[in-house]
Enzyme design. Structure first.
Site: not given
Length: 295
Positions: A74-75, A149, A189-191, A194
């Site tokens: 994804d990165g 983000d 759904t990333a940082y 969490s």
């Protein structure tokens, strides 16, 4: 049937310069050579991989029916997205990373899934990015874009940092926390996830603000209109410089007294999926949700 593609541009990052990515790149070249497709590579790819394909300058991308094929995680797709929106060129991903929320095609499915895409059989989504600017009364110091983000972090500060959040020039709240995550639906759904943020469907026109370890128990994630303009006023009481990052890639210093403006980028990413792609299937498999009643 949708647009067929005439040129493929292969993209992989130096960070992902490993044997698995290299194998998929060469497999792509072999397959595309049988598809009556012109094959190019991006300059980033050429710097890290030995492919016998010409480099297509970025200013030449988008002039024909081009498709950017990203090999990595994804990165890698996040990095490619910042390039792709400038040339209005669609992107599809081959997953050589970990989760792969954005890179749909598995390495073993390159031929079976990519072939139909090249011939116009695919689903296309538009995903918006956030545009960020660091500035004060005298100068603008940085501008960047993020598909996932924008994160305000403590930098070298060991204490909680202080800042005010304004939305459309209206004060929302004063914060004392470790920072703030401003996320698109794609990045939910990333940082942001969490840190306790909600999962947002990628077609929502919304932005979520997720405080990081706030000093106030009433400080909660806030979902706002995607057309809103957000400003973070960095308090002069902070003792050291803070950091702003875009997709965890571009990180810049933001000083006490400066402001950070965040709003939707006017250009959108054109993200392609195979016809059998379903968003909730991706959520279920990537997040380990149960697929049926276990009783």
């Amino acid at each position: 049937m949708k647009q067929k593609f005439k040129r493929a541009i292969l993209y992989a990052r130096q960070h992902r310069a490993n044997q698995e990515v290299n194998e998929s790149l060469h497999r792509l070249v072999d397959f595309l050579s049988t598809q009556d497709i012109e094959i190019f590579q991006d300059s980033d790819t050429a710097a890290s991989f030995e492919l016998k394909t010409p480099v297509l300058p970025r200013e030449k991308m988008g002039e024909k029916h081009d498709l950017i094929i990203v090999v990595g995680g994804d990165g890698s797709l996040l990095s490619a997205s910042r390039m792709a929106i400038k040339v209005n060129t669609p992107v599809i991903g081959i997953n050589r990373g970990r989760l792969g929320f954005l890179t749909d095609i598995l390495p073993q499915d390159i031929e079976s899934h990519l072939g139909p895409v090249l011939n116009g059989q695919y689903n296309e989504e538009e995903r918006f990015l956030l545009h960020t600017k660091i500035y004060d009364k005298e100068n603008s110091y940085f501008e960047g874009d993020a598909l996932n983000d924008v994160v305000l972090g403590r930098g070298s500060e060991t204490h909680l940092i202080e800042f005010d959040v304004y939305i459309n020039q209206q004060l929302v709240s004063h914060y004392r926390s470790d920072g703030m995550i401003l996320s698109t639906p794609t990045g939910s759904t990333a940082y942001a996830l969490s840190a306790g943020g909600p999962i947002m469907h990628p077609q929502l026109n919304a932005i979520v603000l997720v405080p990081m370890f706030s000093h106030s128990l009433s400080s909660r994630p806030l979902v706002i209109d995607g057309e809103a303009e957000i400003e973070l006023y960095i308090s002069k009481s902070n003792e050291t410089d803070l950091r702003i990052s875009c997709d965890g890639h571009e990180s810049r210093v933001v000083k006490p007294g400066q402001k950070v403006a965040v709003k939707k980028n006017g250009n959108r990413l054109r993200l392609l999926h195979p016809l059998d792609y379903h968003y909730y299937d991706t959520l279920r498999s990537k997040l380990g949700w149960e697929s049926k009643h276990q009783g």
